[in-house]
Design an enzyme around this catalytic site. Structure first.
Site, mmCIF file in Angstrom:
data_model
loop_
_atom_site.group_PDB
_atom_site.id
_atom_site.type_symbol
_atom_site.label_atom_id
_atom_site.label_comp_id
_atom_site.label_asym_id
_atom_site.label_seq_id
_atom_site.Cartn_x
_atom_site.Cartn_y
_atom_site.Cartn_z
ATOM 1 N N LYS A 65 0.826 -1.209 0.000
ATOM 2 C CA LYS A 65 0.000 0.000 0.000
ATOM 3 C C LYS A 65 0.866 1.267 0.000
ATOM 4 C CE LYS A 65 -3.965 -2.312 2.205
ATOM 5 N NZ LYS A 65 -5.039 -2.217 3.237
ATOM 6 N N TYR B 255 -11.985 -3.983 -3.974
ATOM 7 C CA TYR B 255 -12.613 -3.938 -2.651
ATOM 8 C C TYR B 255 -14.131 -4.079 -2.748
ATOM 9 C CZ TYR B 255 -8.247 -2.605 -0.255
ATOM 10 O OH TYR B 255 -6.982 -2.594 0.288
ATOM 11 N N ASN C 141 -2.430 0.540 6.616
ATOM 12 C CA ASN C 141 -1.842 -0.667 7.221
ATOM 13 C C ASN C 141 -0.934 -1.453 6.274
ATOM 14 O OD1 ASN C 141 -3.804 -1.748 5.629
ATOM 15 N ND2 ASN C 141 -4.881 -2.838 7.263
ATOM 16 N N HIS D 105 -1.969 -5.610 1.689
ATOM 17 C CA HIS D 105 -3.203 -6.373 1.493
ATOM 18 C C HIS D 105 -2.821 -7.787 1.093
ATOM 19 C CE1 HIS D 105 -7.088 -7.721 -0.095
ATOM 20 N NE2 HIS D 105 -6.355 -8.300 -1.040
ATOM 21 N N GLU E 275 -9.170 -11.659 -7.066
ATOM 22 C CA GLU E 275 -8.315 -10.470 -6.906
ATOM 23 C C GLU E 275 -7.087 -10.504 -7.834
ATOM 24 O OE1 GLU E 275 -7.421 -10.368 -2.732
ATOM 25 O OE2 GLU E 275 -9.486 -9.903 -2.168
HETATM 26 O O1 CDP Z 1 -6.895 -6.184 4.931
HETATM 27 P P1 CDP Z 1 -7.657 -7.138 5.812
HETATM 28 O O2 CDP Z 1 -8.148 -8.373 5.079
HETATM 29 O O3 CDP Z 1 -6.875 -7.472 7.053
HETATM 30 O O4 CDP Z 1 -8.938 -6.350 6.360
HETATM 31 P P2 CDP Z 1 -10.425 -6.173 5.768
HETATM 32 O O5 CDP Z 1 -11.369 -6.309 6.908
HETATM 33 O O6 CDP Z 1 -10.647 -7.071 4.587
HETATM 34 O O7 CDP Z 1 -10.462 -4.653 5.291
HETATM 35 C C1 CDP Z 1 -9.815 -4.228 4.104
HETATM 36 C C2 CDP Z 1 -9.069 -2.956 4.401
HETATM 37 O O8 CDP Z 1 -10.007 -1.944 4.739
HETATM 38 C C3 CDP Z 1 -8.128 -3.016 5.607
HETATM 39 O O9 CDP Z 1 -6.862 -3.580 5.311
HETATM 40 C C4 CDP Z 1 -8.031 -1.558 6.012
HETATM 41 O O10 CDP Z 1 -7.097 -0.848 5.183
HETATM 42 C C5 CDP Z 1 -9.448 -1.056 5.708
HETATM 43 N N1 CDP Z 1 -10.332 -1.035 6.889
HETATM 44 C C6 CDP Z 1 -10.504 0.161 7.565
HETATM 45 O O11 CDP Z 1 -9.941 1.180 7.158
HETATM 46 N N2 CDP Z 1 -11.325 0.212 8.664
HETATM 47 C C7 CDP Z 1 -11.951 -0.897 9.096
HETATM 48 N N3 CDP Z 1 -12.743 -0.810 10.183
HETATM 49 C C8 CDP Z 1 -11.775 -2.115 8.440
HETATM 50 C C9 CDP Z 1 -10.955 -2.162 7.332
HETATM 51 MG MG MG Z 2 -9.548 -8.477 3.514
#
Ligand code: CDP
Ligand code: MG
Length: 152
Positions: free
Chosen positions: A10, A50, A113, A116, A127
């Site tokens: 990212k 996404y 973070n 991904h 994806e």
């Molecule tokens: O990336 P990961 O699979 O760990 O998390 P996700 O639940 O699939 O969410 C995708 C991305 O959305 C995250 O990596 C964060 O960058 C963002 N996100 C966020 O900004 N705030 C949240 N409450 C949950 C996700």
């Molecule tokens: Mg995810």
């Protein structure tokens, strides 16, 4: 089981010079990088990649963050790579990520973070093809005898 997963480095990790460190963590595990490209994530790519997050309260923040600078997209291949790469990345929220994971080391917040990774074989298949056509993904060859090219 040999699998492929889609990784994104990212904008925060790119801007903070962590590309090499992050890729090194996959290579140390003997995972193969079989496709790689730098790009900017526009709204169109974001809404495809996404898709399951469209409409979530954090969605616009996430998309805006992902468009702040370039990202690196990679297809990573190896044994059990989908689960292993998510372990190497750590939990979404860096405050909850285990020590030594990429997110514990580099991530700045739950949104910002660093990385991904696909979370299942089905999402990996989907994806990977948001970013790469099948002809852009290589087959690793571990049987090359490089000594045949030895010269003076
Ligand atoms: O990336 P990961 O699979 O760990 O998390 P996700 O639940 O699939 O969410 C995708 C991305 O959305 C995250 O990596 C964060 O960058 C963002 N996100 C966020 O900004 N705030 C949240 N409450 C949950 C996700
Ligand atoms: Mg995810």
């Amino acid at each position: 089981m040999r699998q492929r997963t889609l990784v994104l480095i990212k904008p925060d990790a790119v801007v903070n010079y962590h590309i090499g460190n992050i890729i090194d963590r996959y290579e140390r595990e003997k995972f193969d990088i079989v496709a790689m490209r730098m790009l900017e994530m526009d709204d169109c790519i974001a809404s495809k990649h996404y898709a399951e997050h469209v409409g979530k309260p954090y969605y616009q923040r996430l998309v805006d963050f992902m468009a702040t600078d370039r990202i690196v997209a990679l297809v990573v291949e190896g044994e059990n790579v989908i689960e292993r790469v998510r372990e190497i990345h750590g939990k979404t929220d860096p405050k909850k990520a285990a020590p030594g994971t990429i997110r514990a080391d580099f991530a700045l917040s739950k949104t910002v973070n660093s990385v991904h990774a696909s979370d299942s074989p089905e999402s990996a298949e989907r994806e990977v093809h948001v970013f790469f056509s099948e002809t852009e993904i290589y087959q690793p060859n571990h049987d090359i005898d490089f000594s045949v090219f030895d010269g003076d």
